[in-house]
Design an enzyme around this catalytic site. Structure first.
Site, PDB file in Angstrom:
ATOM      1  N   SER A 148      23.473  49.396  50.535  1.00 10.40           N
ATOM      2  CA  SER A 148      24.579  48.590  51.095  1.00 10.40           C
ATOM      3  C   SER A 148      25.097  49.188  52.408  1.00 10.40           C
ATOM      4  O   SER A 148      25.371  48.454  53.367  1.00 10.40           O
ATOM      5  CB  SER A 148      25.719  48.437  50.088  1.00 10.40           C
ATOM      6  OG  SER A 148      26.069  49.663  49.500  1.00 10.40           O
ATOM      7  N   HIS A 178      20.386  48.738  42.875  1.00  9.40           N
ATOM      8  CA  HIS A 178      21.607  49.220  43.542  1.00  9.40           C
ATOM      9  C   HIS A 178      22.801  48.798  42.672  1.00  9.40           C
ATOM     10  O   HIS A 178      22.890  49.191  41.523  1.00  9.40           O
ATOM     11  CB  HIS A 178      21.638  48.664  44.968  1.00  9.40           C
ATOM     12  CG  HIS A 178      22.608  49.340  45.900  1.00  9.40           C
ATOM     13  ND1 HIS A 178      23.188  50.551  45.638  1.00  9.40           N
ATOM     14  CD2 HIS A 178      23.100  48.961  47.126  1.00  9.40           C
ATOM     15  CE1 HIS A 178      23.995  50.887  46.637  1.00  9.40           C
ATOM     16  NE2 HIS A 178      23.962  49.942  47.553  1.00  9.40           N
ATOM     17  N   HIS A 225      18.683  58.809  40.139  1.00 14.39           N
ATOM     18  CA  HIS A 225      19.310  58.527  41.427  1.00 14.39           C
ATOM     19  C   HIS A 225      18.379  58.985  42.541  1.00 14.39           C
ATOM     20  O   HIS A 225      17.644  59.958  42.378  1.00 14.39           O
ATOM     21  CB  HIS A 225      20.655  59.259  41.540  1.00 14.39           C
ATOM     22  CG  HIS A 225      21.481  58.790  42.693  1.00 14.39           C
ATOM     23  ND1 HIS A 225      21.331  59.293  43.946  1.00 14.39           N
ATOM     24  CD2 HIS A 225      22.427  57.824  42.776  1.00 14.39           C
ATOM     25  CE1 HIS A 225      22.172  58.683  44.759  1.00 14.39           C
ATOM     26  NE2 HIS A 225      22.838  57.776  44.080  1.00 14.39           N
ATOM     27  N   ARG A 234      30.920  60.931  39.820  1.00 19.22           N
ATOM     28  CA  ARG A 234      31.663  59.697  39.558  1.00 19.22           C
ATOM     29  C   ARG A 234      31.544  59.307  38.087  1.00 19.22           C
ATOM     30  O   ARG A 234      32.431  58.682  37.526  1.00 19.22           O
ATOM     31  CB  ARG A 234      31.145  58.568  40.472  1.00 19.22           C
ATOM     32  CG  ARG A 234      31.308  58.881  41.953  1.00 19.22           C
ATOM     33  CD  ARG A 234      30.577  57.885  42.841  1.00 19.22           C
ATOM     34  NE  ARG A 234      29.140  57.937  42.654  1.00 19.22           N
ATOM     35  CZ  ARG A 234      28.259  57.184  43.301  1.00 19.22           C
ATOM     36  NH1 ARG A 234      28.694  56.306  44.201  1.00 19.22           N
ATOM     37  NH2 ARG A 234      26.973  57.298  43.071  1.00 19.22           N
ATOM     38  N   ASP A 280      26.936  54.118  37.525  1.00 12.39           N
ATOM     39  CA  ASP A 280      26.852  52.861  36.780  1.00 12.39           C
ATOM     40  C   ASP A 280      26.768  53.056  35.268  1.00 12.39           C
ATOM     41  O   ASP A 280      27.024  52.118  34.514  1.00 12.39           O
ATOM     42  CB  ASP A 280      25.619  52.064  37.234  1.00 12.39           C
ATOM     43  CG  ASP A 280      25.672  51.749  38.714  1.00 12.39           C
ATOM     44  OD1 ASP A 280      26.739  51.307  39.169  1.00 12.39           O
ATOM     45  OD2 ASP A 280      24.653  51.929  39.405  1.00 12.39           O
TER      46      ASP A 280
HETATM   47  C1  MLT Z   1      25.680  54.339  45.735  1.00 11.87           C
HETATM   48  O1  MLT Z   1      26.826  54.666  45.466  1.00 11.87           O
HETATM   49  O2  MLT Z   1      25.410  53.614  46.710  1.00 11.87           O
HETATM   50  C2  MLT Z   1      24.602  54.766  44.815  1.00 11.87           C
HETATM   51  O3  MLT Z   1      24.852  56.052  44.340  1.00 11.87           O
HETATM   52  C3  MLT Z   1      23.217  54.580  45.367  1.00 11.87           C
HETATM   53  C4  MLT Z   1      22.810  55.535  46.454  1.00 11.87           C
HETATM   54  O4  MLT Z   1      23.555  56.407  46.853  1.00 11.87           O
HETATM   55  O5  MLT Z   1      21.660  55.401  46.928  1.00 11.87           O
END
Ligand code: MLT
Length: 348
Positions: A148, A178, A225, A234, A280
């Site tokens: 993103s 994602h 990850h 998190r 997640d």
């Molecule tokens: C994120 O928070 O966007 C996820 O941990 C995925 C990433 O870091 O690639």
């Protein structure tokens, strides 16, 4: 996130009131959402709504009038602030439309950004507001390399305004590798419980189920990850929240049992570099505790939060004058040579 400092209480109050003032969403955005079938995935409704809000972009208007490059960051900042201020109203509208018979709730100007978002979705429990503050904080950013953030940055490099750039980033967030993973996790846990026939499956039962999942060529959602090689902090933050607010919740306890059972199984597979849970793996169970069971919507919550990080980065992109991004491409001959083992382009 923009300046790298923790805000003071005064800064927070100021920001809250600025976002309140900027939060008006024009009617045509709601009309655009209403034009979509209600069955449309909430992330699709979210992206379409952001695109329809692009009529409000100051960047594109100022660009059309001929603004100097030195002003780009200022116009991006302006759009980013407007967009962040408006997203909770849009997201809450989609939520109430899709799951609560279109019975919408007006914003409460006395609440903070996250608290007001929770309120507009219909959740008044103060500990749910606290959860939204945590949720909005921990999902905001994760370096610039995630899909993103990178997509927002890439599309922004064409001087597409923040509405266009952020909408593109949200299309990336909507992918199962994602942001959609949080909905996949909850689905997977429900299936696990159903197959085992227990409300809180034991670690041993989970281990067996995970082995079966892997033997069917599927992944365990919420685990692994791209860059992390340890338990996602998190995940830990959410676990702490769970211990404080709902230690006896069966679904939350199942998440903790999975946390004990899964890493050893994944860790025993040589090609898995990170057997630990990511953000997640926990988020859905906390939401379900409050009756927020519409898991298709979880990625939209992620998206509202992610605006903070990716738009802060976009302001820096324009302030630093980053150029148009254009990676090198390769020829078909190179691909054929690679397939024949004569070329090592991808590993390089
Ligand atoms: C994120 O928070 O966007 C996820 O941990 C995925 C990433 O870091 O690639």
């Amino acid at each position: 996130m923009l300046v790298g400092d923790l805000p003071s209480e005064d800064d927070v109050q100021h920001l809250s009131s600025v976002w309140q003032r900027r939060s008006h969403v024009p009617n045509h955005v709601f009309a655009t959402i209403e034009a979509l079938p209600v069955s449309t995935h909430p992330m699709t409704q979210f992206v379409v709504a952001i695109m329809s809000l692009q009529t409000e972009s100051q960047f594109s208007k100022r660009y059309a009038r001929g603004m100097s490059k030195k002003e780009y960051w200022d116009a991006v900042f302006d759009d980013s602030m407007d967009l962040i201020a408006r997203l909770p109203r849009i997201a809450a509208y989609i939520y109430r439309r899709k799951y609560k018979n279109g019975e919408h709730i007006q914003p409460n100007g006395l609440l903070d950004w996250s608290g007001n978002f929770a309120h507009m979705m219909g959740y008044e429990d103060e500990s749910f507001h606290e959860l939204m503050r945590l949720y909005m904080t921990i999902h905001a950013d994760h370096e610039g390399g995630n899909v993103s953030a990178h997509t927002t940055h890439l599309v922004g490099s064409a001087l597409s305004d923040p509405y266009l750039s952020f909408a593109a980033g949200m299309n990336g967030l909507a992918g199962p590798l994602h942001g959609l993973a949080n909905q996949e996790v909850i689905k997977w846990i429900y299936e696990l419980r159903e197959e085992i026939g227990a409300e809180i499956p034991s670690k041993q039962q989970i281990e067996e189920y995970v082995k079966k999942t892997l033997s069917e060529g599927k992944v365990v959602p919420g685990y692994g990850h791209a860059v992390l090689r340890q338990t996602d902090p998190r995940f830990t933050a959410q676990m702490e929240f769970g211990k404080k607010h709902m230690p006896d919740d069966p679904l939350v306890q199942t998440v903790w049992n999975i946390y004990e059972a899964v890493p050893p199984v994944l860790g025993s597979i040589a090609k898995i570099k990170n057997p630990w849970p990511n953000v997640d793996a926990h988020s859905g169970s906390l939401l379900v505790h409050y009756g927020f069971v519409e898991y298709e919507f979880y990625t939209v919550l992620f998206g509202v939060s992610r605006a903070l990080g990716v738009l802060a980065s976009l302001c820096w992109d324009r302030a630093l004058g980053f150029p148009l991004e254009r990676p090198k491409s390769v020829t078909t001959k190179l691909v054929n040579d690679w397939l024949a083992g004569k070329e090592e382009i991808w590993e390089g």
